[in-house]
Design an enzyme around this catalytic site. Structure first.
Site, PDB file in Angstrom:
ATOM      1  N   LYS A  17       0.846  -1.204   0.000  1.00  0.00           N
ATOM      2  CA  LYS A  17       0.000   0.000   0.000  1.00  0.00           C
ATOM      3  C   LYS A  17       0.881   1.255   0.000  1.00  0.00           C
ATOM      4  CE  LYS A  17      -2.140  -1.155   3.872  1.00  0.00           C
ATOM      5  NZ  LYS A  17      -1.463  -2.407   4.259  1.00  0.00           N
ATOM      6  N   ARG A 164      12.055  -1.995  10.962  1.00  0.00           N
ATOM      7  CA  ARG A 164      11.068  -1.587  11.957  1.00  0.00           C
ATOM      8  C   ARG A 164      10.954  -2.681  13.005  1.00  0.00           C
ATOM      9  NH1 ARG A 164       5.761   0.052   8.638  1.00  0.00           N
ATOM     10  NH2 ARG A 164       4.827  -1.059  10.390  1.00  0.00           N
ATOM     11  N   ARG A 175       0.688  -9.426  13.264  1.00  0.00           N
ATOM     12  CA  ARG A 175      -0.007  -8.362  12.527  1.00  0.00           C
ATOM     13  C   ARG A 175      -0.910  -8.964  11.447  1.00  0.00           C
ATOM     14  NH1 ARG A 175       4.860  -5.201  10.606  1.00  0.00           N
ATOM     15  NH2 ARG A 175       3.433  -3.721   9.671  1.00  0.00           N
TER      16      ARG A 175
HETATM   17  P1  AMP Z   1       1.442   0.199   9.543  1.00  0.00           P
HETATM   18  O1  AMP Z   1       2.620   1.080   9.316  1.00  0.00           O
HETATM   19  O2  AMP Z   1       0.229   0.653   8.795  1.00  0.00           O
HETATM   20  O3  AMP Z   1       1.745  -1.256   9.321  1.00  0.00           O
HETATM   21  O4  AMP Z   1       1.061   0.357  11.094  1.00  0.00           O
HETATM   22  C1  AMP Z   1       1.977   0.035  12.137  1.00  0.00           C
HETATM   23  C2  AMP Z   1       1.232  -0.137  13.447  1.00  0.00           C
HETATM   24  O5  AMP Z   1       0.595   1.091  13.818  1.00  0.00           O
HETATM   25  C3  AMP Z   1       0.116  -1.167  13.433  1.00  0.00           C
HETATM   26  O6  AMP Z   1       0.577  -2.499  13.632  1.00  0.00           O
HETATM   27  C4  AMP Z   1      -0.757  -0.680  14.598  1.00  0.00           C
HETATM   28  O7  AMP Z   1      -0.179  -0.994  15.857  1.00  0.00           O
HETATM   29  C5  AMP Z   1      -0.681   0.834  14.422  1.00  0.00           C
HETATM   30  N1  AMP Z   1      -1.739   1.322  13.505  1.00  0.00           N
HETATM   31  C6  AMP Z   1      -1.558   1.877  12.270  1.00  0.00           C
HETATM   32  N2  AMP Z   1      -2.741   2.193  11.709  1.00  0.00           N
HETATM   33  C7  AMP Z   1      -3.702   1.831  12.600  1.00  0.00           C
HETATM   34  C8  AMP Z   1      -5.117   1.873  12.604  1.00  0.00           C
HETATM   35  N3  AMP Z   1      -5.820   2.346  11.557  1.00  0.00           N
HETATM   36  N4  AMP Z   1      -5.761   1.403  13.696  1.00  0.00           N
HETATM   37  C9  AMP Z   1      -5.101   0.941  14.753  1.00  0.00           C
HETATM   38  N5  AMP Z   1      -3.761   0.829  14.819  1.00  0.00           N
HETATM   39  C10 AMP Z   1      -3.053   1.281  13.757  1.00  0.00           C
END
Ligand code: AMP
Length: 217
Positions: A17, A164, A175
């Protein structure tokens, strides 16, 4: 030229994404709203919100719905979103999708499309655990599929590339589990609203981007 400009990118972590958001926002001047990136910024800055979110993020769990929904609503109301926006990683639950709808009604906006990124689970894990992220600008590279020109250095801004904390194998698996349990129900939610389109995210970036543009015409 695309006509659909208010977008949600939906899909599991590692589906690409963020990777396809980059050329799309550059070409179409759309605002990029990545809740993960915003939250990582809050953690790095040591804010109250960052402190609340950090433990959830480290465990690969979701941050509470209202917290992320308020963050997104505040961004959507800014002038940078007036020409269109890419929501990347939000909504991640049906409750968040409902809060998003409420916020958009308040602001007077409407979603044009929800793009579902689909890829096999083994590819997602392979991508996540080989991902390198720039500490400074957040752009992602991949040791296997898209290495930086110089090891450990961001091609875009010269920042340091790191893994990360939540891209470790154990957290990445968690996740994906959280995605299936809490986020996948959004597929039916948006299918019911007739705005869901699918993209094969195992495609190489140039082909994936072309497919994305075709969906947004
Ligand atoms: P991402 O970079 O989108 O993979 O997000 C990293 C982490 O941030 C996720 O594993 C969640 O802990 C938190 N996070 C990001 N977006 C959301 C969301 N829309 N709702 C809840 N937690 C989020």
């Amino acid at each position: 030229m695309i006509t659909k400009k208010n977008l949600v990118l939906l899909g599991p972590p590692g589906a690409g994404k963020g990777t396809l958001s980059d050329p799309l926002m550059a070409q179409e001047k759309l605002a990029h709203i990545s809740t993960g990136e915003i939250l990582r910024g809050e953690v790095a800055a040591g804010t109250e919100l960052g402190k609340q979110a950090e433990a959830c993020m480290k465990a690969g769990k979701l941050v509470p719905d209202q917290v992320v929904a308020d963050m997104v609503a505040a961004r959507l109301a800014t002038p940078e979103c007036a020409n269109g926006f890419i929501l990347d990683g939000f909504p991640r639950t049906v409750a968040q999708a409902e809060l998003l709808e409420e916020a958009m009604v308040r602001i007077g906006m409407k979603l044009d499309a929800v793009i579902l990124f689909e890829a096999p689970e083994d590819l997602l894990l392979q991508r996540l655990t080989a991902r390198l992220t720039c500490k400074k600008c957040g752009v992602a590279f991949n040791k296997l599929f898209a290495p930086p020109k110089q090891e450990g250095v961001c091609d875009r801004c010269g920042g340091e590339l790191i893994q990360r904390a939540d891209d470790s194998l154990e957290t990445a698996k968690n996740r994906l589990k959280v995605y299936h349990e809490q986020t996948a129900p959004l597929i039916q939610f948006y299918e019911g609203k007739g705005c869901l389109a699918r993209i094969d995210s195992s495609l190489p970036v140039d082909k994936g981007f072309a497919a994305l543009l075709a969906l947004l015409k």
